[in-house]
Scaffold this motif. Structure first.
Motif, PDB file in Angstrom:
ATOM      1  N   LEU A 103      -6.073   3.903  -0.638  1.00 23.83           N
ATOM      2  CA  LEU A 103      -5.219   4.560   0.345  1.00 23.83           C
ATOM      3  C   LEU A 103      -4.046   5.193  -0.398  1.00 23.83           C
ATOM      4  O   LEU A 103      -3.377   4.519  -1.196  1.00 23.83           O
ATOM      5  N   ALA A 104      -3.790   6.463  -0.149  1.00 22.50           N
ATOM      6  CA  ALA A 104      -2.729   7.175  -0.857  1.00 22.50           C
ATOM      7  C   ALA A 104      -1.364   6.552  -0.570  1.00 22.50           C
ATOM      8  O   ALA A 104      -0.508   6.478  -1.458  1.00 22.50           O
ATOM      9  N   GLU A 105      -1.164   6.084   0.637  1.00 21.62           N
ATOM     10  CA  GLU A 105       0.134   5.553   1.046  1.00 21.62           C
ATOM     11  C   GLU A 105       0.469   4.228   0.373  1.00 21.62           C
ATOM     12  O   GLU A 105       1.594   4.009  -0.050  1.00 21.62           O
ATOM     13  N   GLY A 134      -8.133   5.944  13.071  1.00 22.36           N
ATOM     14  CA  GLY A 134      -7.130   6.910  12.621  1.00 22.36           C
ATOM     15  C   GLY A 134      -7.580   7.725  11.427  1.00 22.36           C
ATOM     16  O   GLY A 134      -8.713   7.619  10.965  1.00 22.36           O
ATOM     17  N   GLU A 135      -6.642   8.556  10.980  1.00 22.07           N
ATOM     18  CA  GLU A 135      -6.853   9.420   9.813  1.00 22.07           C
ATOM     19  C   GLU A 135      -6.047   8.862   8.648  1.00 22.07           C
ATOM     20  O   GLU A 135      -4.871   8.522   8.815  1.00 22.07           O
TER      21      GLU A 135
END
Length: 166
Positions: A103-105, A134-135
């Motif tokens: 996950l980038a976040e 979600g996205e």
């Protein structure tokens, strides 16, 4: 004064003649490129022909060439189901790969492919970690391995969009 003046003209004429000869010499030389082949690049080809050198250089280039096909999106019906992750290691590669999807976040790894050898592909997989609907923006980290030693030779990354539908 006549002889002294005459000597100056003779010396000046000879000097101009020498300079003109040097200029003509360098202007008439052909600038033909000379191929230089590193012995490190092409060991064992000391007296090889141009064709043999070109063939060996192409073999080395092919062995160091790497391509990857990865879909820019992955879609899952829900966080527990198998979805459409598409990763292809083409047969033109010589390197096995392994892909970690994070996950980038948060940087959290949500999928690890394991080894994908040349001419193999993954067209669907289940995430290692369940995600809510979600996205998500993800990063596919592609680890490239030496086929003989299995040591990691490099890493490349690609952005990927992850959709959980329900």
């Amino acid at each position: 004064m006549g002889k002294k003046h005459q000597k100056k003209w003779i010396v000046l004429g000879l000097l101009l003649l020498i300079i003109g000869g040097i200029v003509l010499y360098f202007n008439n030389q052909e600038n033909e490129p000379v191929p230089i082949v590193s012995a490190d690049l092409l060991p064992g080809l000391r007296d090889a022909s141009d064709i043999e050198i070109a063939k060996r250089a192409q073999e080395i280039a092919d062995a160091n060439y790497f391509t990857l096909q990865i879909a820019p999106f992955a879609v899952f019906e829900n966080g527990e189901s198998e979805g459409s992750i598409e990763i292809v290691n083409p047969g033109t590669n010589v390197y096995p790969i392994a892909v970690d999807l994070t996950l980038a976040e948060t940087g959290e790894v949500i999928y690890s492919s394991g080894a994908i050898y040349p001419n193999q592909q993954i067209v669907g997989a289940k995430l290692d970690k369940s995600l809510e609907k979600g996205e998500y923006q993800g990063i596919a980290r592609i680890n490239i391995y030496d086929p003989e030693t299995n040591e990691r030779q490099g890493i490349t990354e690609a952005e990927i969009s992850i959709t959980i539908q329900n």
